[in-house]
Design an enzyme around this catalytic site. Structure first.
Site, short mmCIF file in Angstrom:
data_model
loop_
_atom_site.label_atom_id
_atom_site.label_comp_id
_atom_site.label_asym_id
_atom_site.label_seq_id
_atom_site.Cartn_x
_atom_site.Cartn_y
_atom_site.Cartn_z
N SER A 72 0.83 -1.20 0.00
CA SER A 72 0.00 0.00 0.00
C SER A 72 0.87 1.25 0.00
O SER A 72 1.97 1.25 0.59
CB SER A 72 -0.85 -0.01 1.27
N TYR A 85 -2.14 -1.50 10.78
CA TYR A 85 -2.38 -2.02 9.42
C TYR A 85 -1.21 -1.65 8.51
O TYR A 85 -0.63 -2.50 7.82
CB TYR A 85 -3.69 -1.47 8.84
N LYS A 137 2.01 -3.94 6.45
CA LYS A 137 2.45 -3.88 5.04
C LYS A 137 3.96 -3.63 4.97
O LYS A 137 4.66 -4.29 4.20
CB LYS A 137 1.68 -2.76 4.30
#
Ligand code: NAD
Ligand code: UFG
Length: 331
Positions: free
Chosen positions: A124, A148, A152
């Site tokens: 992302s 989150y 990544k």
């Protein structure tokens, strides 16, 4: 190629399954349906008129993953399966670190055991943090503001270390900007549970009358009109980016931005949506949302140069296709 698509029942995964099947690949999906429905698998088959194999399994379940690898001669993995709600990751970080990191490691382990050397990973733009735009793959990554985003960045690190230690293991890390839109058939699209966090699904639900009005989070950012700027990319373009990444994968670790390279403000998106669909989207200005940055858009030149991939769909078609899906969608 025989491609294992984890998270293939989800929003980006389902569109990528369509693109893979249309490009002549064989698709095996592994998804635990924690954020999707099995109908999306049926819709993928309906759109393409081709079959795929579906396993309802959890990617953190080593035994279940092993069974898939022993049942199929897998040539490559596209790993979408993951939890993705930023706010939820702050409330329940363990679920995010466990699901996203263990799932990734279990898959890499199976790849090593079965000699599968092509791995495409969903990362992302969030890993850039609050860097200077446009974001370029060579930039130092900055801390993200939530667990989150950290999953990544950590997954990227894990994949890079493993590929460095085992040079035949080829990895493509795809940093998505803001995926929106839906398949033009209106059969698959983004159907978030509960009240959407992201702008486009919120806008479509306001247009439908499901939600009263959009709250624009901040109008005092240093941007064209004070509202947040993002690089919206049609999910169909994103799906094609995965096919290009898989087909052009060479040894080593390769990182690509998948974006359009164009920034759009919240108010510009609302205006484009209203114009494309001839429908009003009532909104009010609200406070900034904690953790948001002012601007995020890609330098998308590396994917063009190395993969021959560029985004083709404009903002109007993103708005039209997102609305087409929402209009037809029944809970
Ligand atoms: P999604 O929630 O629609 O799809 C993810 C799929 O993975 C779902 O079908 C879910 O059921 C499945 N899943 C989750 N954990 C699993 C597990 N442990 N085992 C098996 N299946 C599991 O999300 P999406 O928008 O399609 O995102 C796909 C990937 O792209 C995710 O990794 C996400 O973090 C990443 N990503 C998404 C965005 C975005 O804005 N949509 C942006 C950047 C990166
Ligand atoms: N916004 C609003 N009102 C809303 C929702 C969003 O004004 O109701 C604004 C946000 O403040 C931001 C813009 O619209 O300026 C886009 O917000 P999104 O929530 O749609 O997307 P983000 O860029 O915040 O985050 C998304 C994904 C993340 C991913 C990131 C990567 O949700 O998972 O893109 O770029 F990490």
């Amino acid at each position: 190629m025989n491609v294992l698509v984890t998270g293939g029942a989800g929003y980006i995964g389902a569109h990528t399954c369509v693109a893979l099947l249309e490009a002549g690949h064989t698709v095996i999906v592994a998804d635990n349906l924690c954020n999707s429905k099995v109908e999306s698998i049926n819709k993928v088959q309906q759109i393409t008129n081709k079959d795929l194999t579906f396993y309802e399994i959890d990617t953190t379940d080593e035994k279940a993953v092993d069974t898939i690898f022993s049942n199929h001669e897998i040539d490559g993995v596209i790993h979408f399966a993951g939890l993705k709600a930023v706010g939820e990751s702050v409330e329940n970080p363990l679920a995010y670190y466990y699901n996203n990191l263990v799932g990734t490691m279990v898959l890499i382990k199976a790849c090593q055991k079965y000699g599968v050397n092509r791995f495409v990973f969903s990362s992302s733009a969030t890993v850039y943090g609050d860097n200077r735009v446009p974001f370029v793959e060579t930039m130092d990554l900055l801390p993200t503001t939530n667990p989150y985003g950290e999953t990544k960045a950590m997954s990227e690190r894990i994949l890079t270390d493993i590929a460095n230690a085992n040079p035949v293991f080829s990895v493509s890390i795809l940093r998505y900007f803001n995926p929106v839109g839906a398949h033009e058939s209106g059969l698959i699209g983004e159907a978030p549970n509960g009240i959407p966090n992201n702008l486009m699904p919120y806008v479509t639900q306001v247009a439908k009358g499901k939600l009263e009005k959009l709250r624009v989070f901040g109008n005092d950012y240093p941007t064209v009109d004070g509202t947040g700027v993002r690089d919206y990319i049609h999910v169909l373009d994103l799906a094609e980016g995965h096919v290009a990444a898989l087909e052009n994968l060479t040894e080593g670790v390769h990182v690509y931005n998948l974006g359009t390279g164009k920034g759009t403000s919240v108010l510009e998106l609302v205006k484009a949506f209203e114009g494309a669909n001839d429908i009003e989207v009532p909104y009010e200005i609200a406070n900034r949302r904690p953790g948001d940055i002012a601007s995020c858009y890609a330098d998308a030149s590396k994917a063009k140069r190395e993969l021959g991939w560029t985004a083709k769909h404009d903002l109007i078609s993103m708005c039209r296709d997102a609305w087409q899906f929402e209009k037809n969608y029944k809970e």
